[in-house]
Scaffold this motif. Sequence first.
Motif, PDB file in Angstrom:
ATOM      1  N   UNK A 209      49.914  26.980  -5.178  1.00 50.19           N
ATOM      2  CA  UNK A 209      50.609  27.665  -6.268  1.00 50.19           C
ATOM      3  C   UNK A 209      51.763  26.818  -6.788  1.00 50.19           C
ATOM      4  N   UNK A 210      52.108  27.045  -8.043  1.00 53.35           N
ATOM      5  CA  UNK A 210      53.344  26.514  -8.614  1.00 53.35           C
ATOM      6  C   UNK A 210      54.432  27.543  -8.310  1.00 53.35           C
ATOM      7  N   UNK A 211      55.365  27.177  -7.450  1.00 56.19           N
ATOM      8  CA  UNK A 211      56.305  28.151  -6.907  1.00 56.19           C
ATOM      9  C   UNK A 211      57.685  27.968  -7.519  1.00 56.19           C
ATOM     10  N   UNK A 212      58.263  29.075  -7.970  1.00 55.92           N
ATOM     11  CA  UNK A 212      59.635  29.138  -8.447  1.00 55.92           C
ATOM     12  C   UNK A 212      60.393  30.129  -7.560  1.00 55.92           C
ATOM     13  N   UNK A 213      61.695  29.905  -7.390  1.00 58.38           N
ATOM     14  CA  UNK A 213      62.521  30.821  -6.612  1.00 58.38           C
ATOM     15  C   UNK A 213      63.722  31.272  -7.428  1.00 58.38           C
ATOM     16  N   UNK A 214      64.134  32.509  -7.229  1.00 59.94           N
ATOM     17  CA  UNK A 214      65.320  33.060  -7.862  1.00 59.94           C
ATOM     18  C   UNK A 214      66.330  33.406  -6.783  1.00 59.94           C
ATOM     19  N   UNK A 215      67.533  32.813  -6.881  1.00 57.78           N
ATOM     20  CA  UNK A 215      68.604  33.083  -5.936  1.00 57.78           C
ATOM     21  C   UNK A 215      69.797  33.723  -6.614  1.00 57.78           C
TER      22      UNK A 215
END
Length: 337
Positions: free
Chosen positions: A192-198
Amino acid sequence: MRALVLTGPGKAEVHEVEPPAAAPGEVVVDVERAGVCGTDVELFTGEMSYLHTGRSWYPLRPGHEWCGRVTALGDGVPAEWLGRRVTGDTMLSCRTCDRCRSGRHHVCGDMAEIGISRGRPGALAEQLAVPVTALHALPDTVDSTLGALVEPGGNALRAARGAGLRPGGRLLVLGTGTIGLLTALFARAGGAEVHLLGQDESTLRLARHLGFGHAWTRASLPRLPWDGVVDASNAPGLPALALDLVEPAGRVVYIGLAGTPSAIDTRDLVLKDVTAVGILGGSAGLDGAIAAYADGSVDARPLVAATVGLAETAGVLAGHRPADAGPGPKIHIDPRR
């Protein structure tokens, strides 16, 4: 033996207790490493809902993320388990009801959870008794740090799978704690193309160190089509944000739990034709987590900030980080120290 005992809200001490005996169908494990989880913290503070429903009570011996070596066998346990390095399923079910027989033992109505509920002693101790049916063998390539990360890894792997992405699909993970980062690692290993929100830039540093270039705050989050969104936070407003952000006909996975109720508008769920998935427990993901750690496709060790002794556990539960702790969100305990 020594074990950590919670005697009331905010009260934790190391006690000398009777060592466990291997009952029929059980083994005794010498614990090599145990992780401190958010559930352990809630049991310590008294905020855990089970303490209010009567499913858990004080005194309580916590710890459900662990690994160790089998040192004693109860009657009926095959001899080949003796001496093996293992971890185990937290969820101990009746094994006879319809849910158990249909592969859903983690939601058994008669379930006890190691270190959490129904008086089952946990792994923040020198030794632990475990049913042999809950054991999972660890290969030599899975060290103690990874072994104690199998349980949260199983949860995270289930969350990553729950998003239902094809290779190349775009996943947004809300939250950069242990479960959020583990979910990102397993999803990336799956293509997967993974993005994270912090929450802010400081919470994104470890994610970027782990190679996640797509790490955002709410203000910087780009407008992209998210094929799947995983809420791995404890913020009561993020379940609704996950539903708002996901693409129509996409999937939202809820694995984080807020301390207060969260609300979503089910009209959005219906009109967007979204599939919502809830994740409770890592049972079905434990073998997959072990395999990914063993073959090196997922290296979760940077998530562990420090390993301390049993006497320092009360401080960790109270929110104190060891002076030499790294940037990771997880603290491990070596009960032999």
